[in-house]
Design a protein around this motif. Structure first.
Motif, PDB file in Angstrom:
ATOM      1  N   GLU A  32      74.802  78.356  64.734  1.00 12.57           N
ATOM      2  CA  GLU A  32      73.419  77.924  64.489  1.00 12.57           C
ATOM      3  C   GLU A  32      73.303  77.241  63.136  1.00 12.57           C
ATOM      4  OE1 GLU A  32      69.464  77.629  65.853  1.00 12.57           O
ATOM      5  OE2 GLU A  32      71.182  78.506  66.894  1.00 12.57           O
ATOM      6  N   VAL A  33      73.887  77.864  62.118  1.00 11.52           N
ATOM      7  CA  VAL A  33      73.797  77.321  60.758  1.00 11.52           C
ATOM      8  C   VAL A  33      74.525  75.990  60.654  1.00 11.52           C
ATOM      9  CG1 VAL A  33      74.499  77.685  58.358  1.00 11.52           C
ATOM     10  CG2 VAL A  33      73.470  79.559  59.651  1.00 11.52           C
ATOM     11  N   VAL A  34      75.755  75.939  61.169  1.00 14.94           N
ATOM     12  CA  VAL A  34      76.548  74.717  61.071  1.00 14.94           C
ATOM     13  C   VAL A  34      75.867  73.559  61.797  1.00 14.94           C
ATOM     14  CG1 VAL A  34      78.699  73.596  61.805  1.00 14.94           C
ATOM     15  CG2 VAL A  34      78.770  75.854  60.726  1.00 14.94           C
ATOM     16  N   PHE A  35      75.405  73.811  63.019  1.00 14.96           N
ATOM     17  CA  PHE A  35      74.820  72.740  63.821  1.00 14.96           C
ATOM     18  C   PHE A  35      73.429  72.333  63.308  1.00 14.96           C
ATOM     19  CE2 PHE A  35      78.267  73.646  66.577  1.00 14.96           C
ATOM     20  CZ  PHE A  35      78.438  72.530  67.389  1.00 14.96           C
ATOM     21  N   ASP A  36      72.772  73.208  62.546  1.00 17.83           N
ATOM     22  CA  ASP A  36      71.460  72.865  61.985  1.00 17.83           C
ATOM     23  C   ASP A  36      71.564  72.250  60.597  1.00 17.83           C
ATOM     24  OD1 ASP A  36      70.193  73.716  64.232  1.00 17.83           O
ATOM     25  OD2 ASP A  36      69.472  75.613  63.406  1.00 17.83           O
ATOM     26  N   VAL A  37      72.488  72.774  59.771  1.00 17.18           N
ATOM     27  CA  VAL A  37      72.539  72.379  58.367  1.00 17.18           C
ATOM     28  C   VAL A  37      73.354  71.110  58.137  1.00 17.18           C
ATOM     29  CG1 VAL A  37      73.331  73.070  56.063  1.00 17.18           C
ATOM     30  CG2 VAL A  37      72.157  74.722  57.535  1.00 17.18           C
ATOM     31  N   LEU A  38      74.550  71.017  58.735  1.00 18.03           N
ATOM     32  CA  LEU A  38      75.408  69.852  58.475  1.00 18.03           C
ATOM     33  C   LEU A  38      74.744  68.519  58.822  1.00 18.03           C
ATOM     34  CD1 LEU A  38      79.119  70.796  59.285  1.00 18.03           C
ATOM     35  CD2 LEU A  38      77.970  70.561  57.090  1.00 18.03           C
ATOM     36  N   PRO A  39      74.035  68.410  59.955  1.00 18.21           N
ATOM     37  CA  PRO A  39      73.357  67.126  60.230  1.00 18.21           C
ATOM     38  C   PRO A  39      72.302  66.767  59.192  1.00 18.21           C
ATOM     39  CG  PRO A  39      73.568  68.414  62.235  1.00 18.21           C
ATOM     40  CD  PRO A  39      73.968  69.310  61.111  1.00 18.21           C
ATOM     41  N   MET A  40      71.821  67.768  58.443  1.00 14.50           N
ATOM     42  CA  MET A  40      70.841  67.497  57.393  1.00 14.50           C
ATOM     43  C   MET A  40      71.527  67.029  56.115  1.00 14.50           C
ATOM     44  SD  MET A  40      68.476  70.887  58.017  1.00 14.50           S
ATOM     45  CE  MET A  40      67.653  70.680  56.440  1.00 14.50           C
ATOM     46  N   ILE A  41      72.800  67.399  55.938  1.00 13.08           N
ATOM     47  CA  ILE A  41      73.535  67.082  54.713  1.00 13.08           C
ATOM     48  C   ILE A  41      74.328  65.786  54.843  1.00 13.08           C
ATOM     49  CG2 ILE A  41      75.326  67.886  53.132  1.00 13.08           C
ATOM     50  CD1 ILE A  41      74.554  70.740  53.860  1.00 13.08           C
ATOM     51  N   LEU A  42      75.027  65.648  55.966  1.00 14.90           N
ATOM     52  CA  LEU A  42      75.902  64.493  56.172  1.00 14.90           C
ATOM     53  C   LEU A  42      75.131  63.318  56.758  1.00 14.90           C
ATOM     54  CD1 LEU A  42      78.967  66.395  57.667  1.00 14.90           C
ATOM     55  CD2 LEU A  42      78.703  65.560  55.326  1.00 14.90           C
ATOM     56  N   PRO A  43      75.600  62.102  56.497  1.00 10.66           N
ATOM     57  CA  PRO A  43      74.933  60.916  57.047  1.00 10.66           C
ATOM     58  C   PRO A  43      74.893  60.956  58.576  1.00 10.66           C
ATOM     59  CG  PRO A  43      76.521  60.298  55.357  1.00 10.66           C
ATOM     60  CD  PRO A  43      76.734  61.752  55.627  1.00 10.66           C
ATOM     61  N   ALA A  44      73.793  60.513  59.139  1.00 12.74           N
ATOM     62  CA  ALA A  44      73.640  60.530  60.594  1.00 12.74           C
ATOM     63  C   ALA A  44      74.716  59.698  61.275  1.00 12.74           C
ATOM     64  CB  ALA A  44      72.257  60.010  60.971  1.00 12.74           C
ATOM     65  N   SER A  45      75.128  58.609  60.633  1.00 12.84           N
ATOM     66  CA  SER A  45      76.163  57.745  61.215  1.00 12.84           C
ATOM     67  C   SER A  45      77.494  58.477  61.323  1.00 12.84           C
ATOM     68  CB  SER A  45      76.338  56.481  60.369  1.00 12.84           C
ATOM     69  OG  SER A  45      76.674  56.830  59.029  1.00 12.84           O
ATOM     70  N   PHE A  46      77.797  59.339  60.323  1.00  8.89           N
ATOM     71  CA  PHE A  46      79.043  60.118  60.340  1.00  8.89           C
ATOM     72  C   PHE A  46      79.012  61.142  61.470  1.00  8.89           C
ATOM     73  CE2 PHE A  46      81.574  63.805  59.157  1.00  8.89           C
ATOM     74  CZ  PHE A  46      82.781  63.229  58.813  1.00  8.89           C
ATOM     75  N   ILE A  47      77.883  61.846  61.586  1.00  8.12           N
ATOM     76  CA  ILE A  47      77.738  62.845  62.649  1.00  8.12           C
ATOM     77  C   ILE A  47      77.852  62.189  64.012  1.00  8.12           C
ATOM     78  CG2 ILE A  47      76.176  64.503  63.731  1.00  8.12           C
ATOM     79  CD1 ILE A  47      77.289  65.517  61.119  1.00  8.12           C
ATOM     80  N   GLN A  48      77.217  61.044  64.167  1.00 10.26           N
ATOM     81  CA  GLN A  48      77.247  60.340  65.452  1.00 10.26           C
ATOM     82  C   GLN A  48      78.647  59.853  65.784  1.00 10.26           C
ATOM     83  OE1 GLN A  48      74.415  57.165  65.735  1.00 10.26           O
ATOM     84  NE2 GLN A  48      74.810  56.790  67.904  1.00 10.26           N
ATOM     85  N   ALA A  49      79.366  59.382  64.762  1.00 15.96           N
ATOM     86  CA  ALA A  49      80.724  58.856  64.992  1.00 15.96           C
ATOM     87  C   ALA A  49      81.713  59.953  65.340  1.00 15.96           C
ATOM     88  CB  ALA A  49      81.197  58.100  63.749  1.00 15.96           C
ATOM     89  N   ASN A  50      81.516  61.152  64.778  1.00 15.15           N
ATOM     90  CA  ASN A  50      82.484  62.232  64.985  1.00 15.15           C
ATOM     91  C   ASN A  50      82.077  63.203  66.082  1.00 15.15           C
ATOM     92  OD1 ASN A  50      84.706  62.090  62.736  1.00 15.15           O
ATOM     93  ND2 ASN A  50      82.786  61.521  61.744  1.00 15.15           N
ATOM     94  N   GLY A  51      80.793  63.264  66.404  1.00 13.70           N
ATOM     95  CA  GLY A  51      80.336  63.976  67.583  1.00 13.70           C
ATOM     96  C   GLY A  51      80.280  65.489  67.474  1.00 13.70           C
ATOM     97  N   TYR A  52      80.000  66.091  68.613  1.00 13.45           N
ATOM     98  CA  TYR A  52      79.809  67.543  68.750  1.00 13.45           C
ATOM     99  C   TYR A  52      81.031  68.324  68.278  1.00 13.45           C
ATOM    100  CZ  TYR A  52      79.885  72.047  71.182  1.00 13.45           C
ATOM    101  OH  TYR A  52      80.011  73.375  71.483  1.00 13.45           O
ATOM    102  N   PHE A  53      82.223  67.829  68.622  1.00 18.89           N
ATOM    103  CA  PHE A  53      83.431  68.621  68.369  1.00 18.89           C
ATOM    104  C   PHE A  53      83.780  68.689  66.887  1.00 18.89           C
ATOM    105  CE2 PHE A  53      83.792  67.468  72.849  1.00 18.89           C
ATOM    106  CZ  PHE A  53      83.970  68.730  73.393  1.00 18.89           C
TER     107      PHE A  53
END
Length: 283
Positions: A32-53
């Protein structure tokens, strides 16, 4: 059984349930923490490029660290490469575990083939198949490095520490090892959530619990789990019809030996517990 003994037994059972709940909560809260907090910290483009895994990989790292601490606290054991008893040497058990991984893969395949061909008319199964296919469609979309780390390498370590290391050992404190094997295996299947997965993951979980109880080594079941996940999540260079044909052929060959070995291990576990005058309630 006296009232005092009954009271102690109930107390021990409640402690086991409480510790299992804490272990499952640790995993859930980390995700819960990782999936909620990291998208708030890291750039959205990075999260989108690297995905769920990518996120799941980070979650697995923290889960391993926290669950290892709990494993050592409540089970009072360390990872070992030694095998209990002297029935079969460690090197042979390790080799047999590879064979058994393929045999269990065939059992999973039999269930999936049966579900896809014969149970499609059942709404629950049909919906589960569609959901399962959709959830795994992203495997080919995300960078394989994160898929490998999440699904093949770190995910199995998390699950083996949680279900064999913690849950199986906790249940075994208040009941017979065979009962602990069945309950921890069923919980492993139910934990996967998707009905189409519950059946074969429960069978796989029971088999892993048998091998863990027989060998006493989490490293063996971790290795089996990693191999199992790797053969179903191959990199693009190996993701070919020829590779899957070879895997299927090995699985067919290993099916009967796997069943025989599991039966032998269960018999050995039963005899060991029978001869070992241990009060499982007070352990």
């Amino acid at each position: 059984m006296t009232k005092t003994n009954l009271s102690n037994k109930v107390t021990n059972i409640l402690k086991v349930i409480g510790n299992i709940s804490i272990a499952l909560f640790i995993y859930a809260i980390v995700q819960e923490v990782v999936f909620d907090v990291l998208p708030m910290i890291l750039p959205a483009s990075f999260i989108q490029a690297n995905g769920y895994f990518f996120l799941d990989t980070i979650s697995c790292v923290f889960s391993i660290l926290l669950l290892l601490l709990m494993y050592q606290r409540v089970v009072h054991q360390k990872f070992t490469i030694e095998v209990k008893g002297n029935e079969i040497p460690m090197s042979i058990v390790s080799t047999l575990s590879i064979m058994m991984t393929f045999g269990m893969g065939r059992i999973s395949g039999i269930w999936m083939d049966f579900a896809y061909t014969s149970l499609r008319d059942i709404p629950l199964i049909s919906n589960s198949i569609d959901s399962f296919n959709t959830s795994w469609s992203t495997v080919n979309e995300d960078p394989y490095i994160w898929v490998f780390l999440s699904v093949v390498l770190l995910g199995p370590i998390v699950e083996e520490i949680l279900f064999r290391g913690i849950i199986h050992n906790l249940i075994k404190k208040v009941t017979h090892p065979i009962v602990a094997i069945v309950i921890s295996g069923l919980l492993f299947g139910i934990w996967h959530g998707e009905p189409i997965q519950v059946v074969y993951t429960a069978i796989f979980g029971i088999a892993l619990a048998v091998i863990y109880e027989y060998s006493g080594s989490l490293w063996i079941t971790i290795g089996m789990h990693i191999l199992n996940n790797f053969t179903s999540t191959l990199p693009s260079g190996l993701d070919t019809d020829l590779t899957y044909t070879m895997i299927d052929s090995i699985e067919v060959l290993m099916l009967i030996p796997t069943i025989i070995l599991l039966a032998y291990m269960i018999h050995s576990i039963y005899n060991r517990s029978k001869n070992n005058e241990i009060d499982y309630v007070s352990r």
